[in-house]
Write a protein that holds these residues in place. Structure first.
Motif, short mmCIF file in Angstrom:
data_model
loop_
_atom_site.label_atom_id
_atom_site.label_comp_id
_atom_site.label_asym_id
_atom_site.label_seq_id
_atom_site.Cartn_x
_atom_site.Cartn_y
_atom_site.Cartn_z
N ALA A 2 -2.90 -2.53 -8.54
CA ALA A 2 -2.18 -2.22 -7.31
C ALA A 2 -1.42 -3.44 -6.79
O ALA A 2 -0.30 -3.32 -6.32
CB ALA A 2 -3.12 -1.71 -6.24
N GLY A 3 -2.06 -4.61 -6.90
CA GLY A 3 -1.39 -5.84 -6.45
C GLY A 3 -0.15 -6.13 -7.26
O GLY A 3 0.86 -6.61 -6.73
N GLU A 4 -0.22 -5.83 -8.54
CA GLU A 4 0.94 -6.05 -9.42
C GLU A 4 2.10 -5.13 -9.02
O GLU A 4 3.25 -5.56 -8.98
CB GLU A 4 0.53 -5.76 -10.87
CG GLU A 4 1.62 -5.98 -11.87
CD GLU A 4 1.16 -5.64 -13.29
OE1 GLU A 4 1.95 -5.00 -13.98
OE2 GLU A 4 0.04 -6.01 -13.65
N GLN A 5 1.78 -3.89 -8.70
CA GLN A 5 2.81 -2.93 -8.29
C GLN A 5 3.42 -3.32 -6.94
O GLN A 5 4.63 -3.18 -6.74
CB GLN A 5 2.23 -1.52 -8.22
CG GLN A 5 1.86 -0.95 -9.57
CD GLN A 5 3.04 -0.83 -10.50
OE1 GLN A 5 4.12 -0.41 -10.10
NE2 GLN A 5 2.85 -1.22 -11.74
N LYS A 6 2.59 -3.83 -6.05
CA LYS A 6 3.10 -4.28 -4.75
C LYS A 6 4.03 -5.47 -4.92
O LYS A 6 5.05 -5.57 -4.25
CB LYS A 6 1.95 -4.64 -3.82
CG LYS A 6 1.18 -3.44 -3.33
CD LYS A 6 0.02 -3.84 -2.45
CE LYS A 6 -0.79 -2.63 -2.03
NZ LYS A 6 -1.95 -2.99 -1.24
N ALA A 7 3.68 -6.36 -5.83
CA ALA A 7 4.52 -7.52 -6.10
C ALA A 7 5.86 -7.09 -6.69
O ALA A 7 6.91 -7.63 -6.34
CB ALA A 7 3.81 -8.49 -7.03
N LYS A 8 5.82 -6.10 -7.59
CA LYS A 8 7.05 -5.58 -8.18
C LYS A 8 7.94 -4.99 -7.09
O LYS A 8 9.17 -5.16 -7.12
CB LYS A 8 6.75 -4.50 -9.21
CG LYS A 8 6.39 -5.01 -10.56
CD LYS A 8 6.22 -3.83 -11.52
CE LYS A 8 5.83 -4.29 -12.89
NZ LYS A 8 5.65 -3.14 -13.81
N MET A 44 10.78 2.49 -1.77
CA MET A 44 10.03 3.68 -2.17
C MET A 44 8.76 3.30 -2.93
O MET A 44 7.70 3.89 -2.72
CB MET A 44 10.90 4.59 -3.07
CG MET A 44 12.05 5.24 -2.38
SD MET A 44 11.48 6.38 -1.11
CE MET A 44 12.49 5.86 0.23
N ARG A 45 8.87 2.30 -3.79
CA ARG A 45 7.70 1.87 -4.55
C ARG A 45 6.63 1.32 -3.59
O ARG A 45 5.44 1.59 -3.74
CB ARG A 45 8.09 0.79 -5.55
CG ARG A 45 6.97 0.38 -6.49
CD ARG A 45 7.39 -0.74 -7.41
NE ARG A 45 8.54 -0.41 -8.20
CZ ARG A 45 8.55 -0.37 -9.53
NH1 ARG A 45 7.47 -0.62 -10.19
NH2 ARG A 45 9.65 -0.07 -10.18
N GLN A 46 7.08 0.58 -2.58
CA GLN A 46 6.14 0.01 -1.62
C GLN A 46 5.47 1.12 -0.80
O GLN A 46 4.27 1.08 -0.56
CB GLN A 46 6.84 -0.97 -0.69
CG GLN A 46 5.89 -1.68 0.24
CD GLN A 46 6.58 -2.73 1.08
OE1 GLN A 46 7.75 -2.60 1.40
NE2 GLN A 46 5.85 -3.75 1.44
N LYS A 52 -1.10 5.19 -1.54
CA LYS A 52 -2.25 5.15 -2.43
C LYS A 52 -3.40 4.40 -1.78
O LYS A 52 -4.56 4.80 -1.90
CB LYS A 52 -1.88 4.50 -3.77
CG LYS A 52 -1.11 5.42 -4.68
CD LYS A 52 -0.56 4.81 -5.95
CE LYS A 52 -1.30 3.75 -6.63
NZ LYS A 52 -0.65 3.25 -7.86
N ASP A 53 -3.09 3.33 -1.07
CA ASP A 53 -4.13 2.56 -0.36
C ASP A 53 -4.80 3.40 0.72
O ASP A 53 -6.01 3.32 0.91
CB ASP A 53 -3.55 1.29 0.25
CG ASP A 53 -3.24 0.22 -0.77
OD1 ASP A 53 -3.72 0.33 -1.92
OD2 ASP A 53 -2.50 -0.73 -0.42
#
Length: 57
Positions: A2-8, A44-46, A52-53
């Motif tokens: 999840a952290g990786e996706q947030k960074a992206k 949108m990704r964020q 999800k969180d």
């Protein structure tokens, strides 16, 4: 993961903002629009990661 996706998402937002600003400085509307699109994709990704969180709790 999840952290990786947030960074992206953050990276994509920043990249889009830079491209949008660069397009405005050049007076190139297509680059500006492309930057807005990238920024929106990051937004949108964020939102997806935040949702999800919320549901994990």
């Amino acid at each position: 993961m999840a952290g990786e996706q947030k960074a992206k998402a953050k990276f994509e937002q920043a990249k889009g903002k830079i491209k949008e600003t660069f397009g405005r400085a050049l007076g190139n509307e297509s680059v500006t629009a492309e930057g807005r699109g990238k920024k929106s994709k990051g937004d949108m990704r964020q939102m997806k990661e935040k949702a999800k969180d919320i549901f994990k709790r």
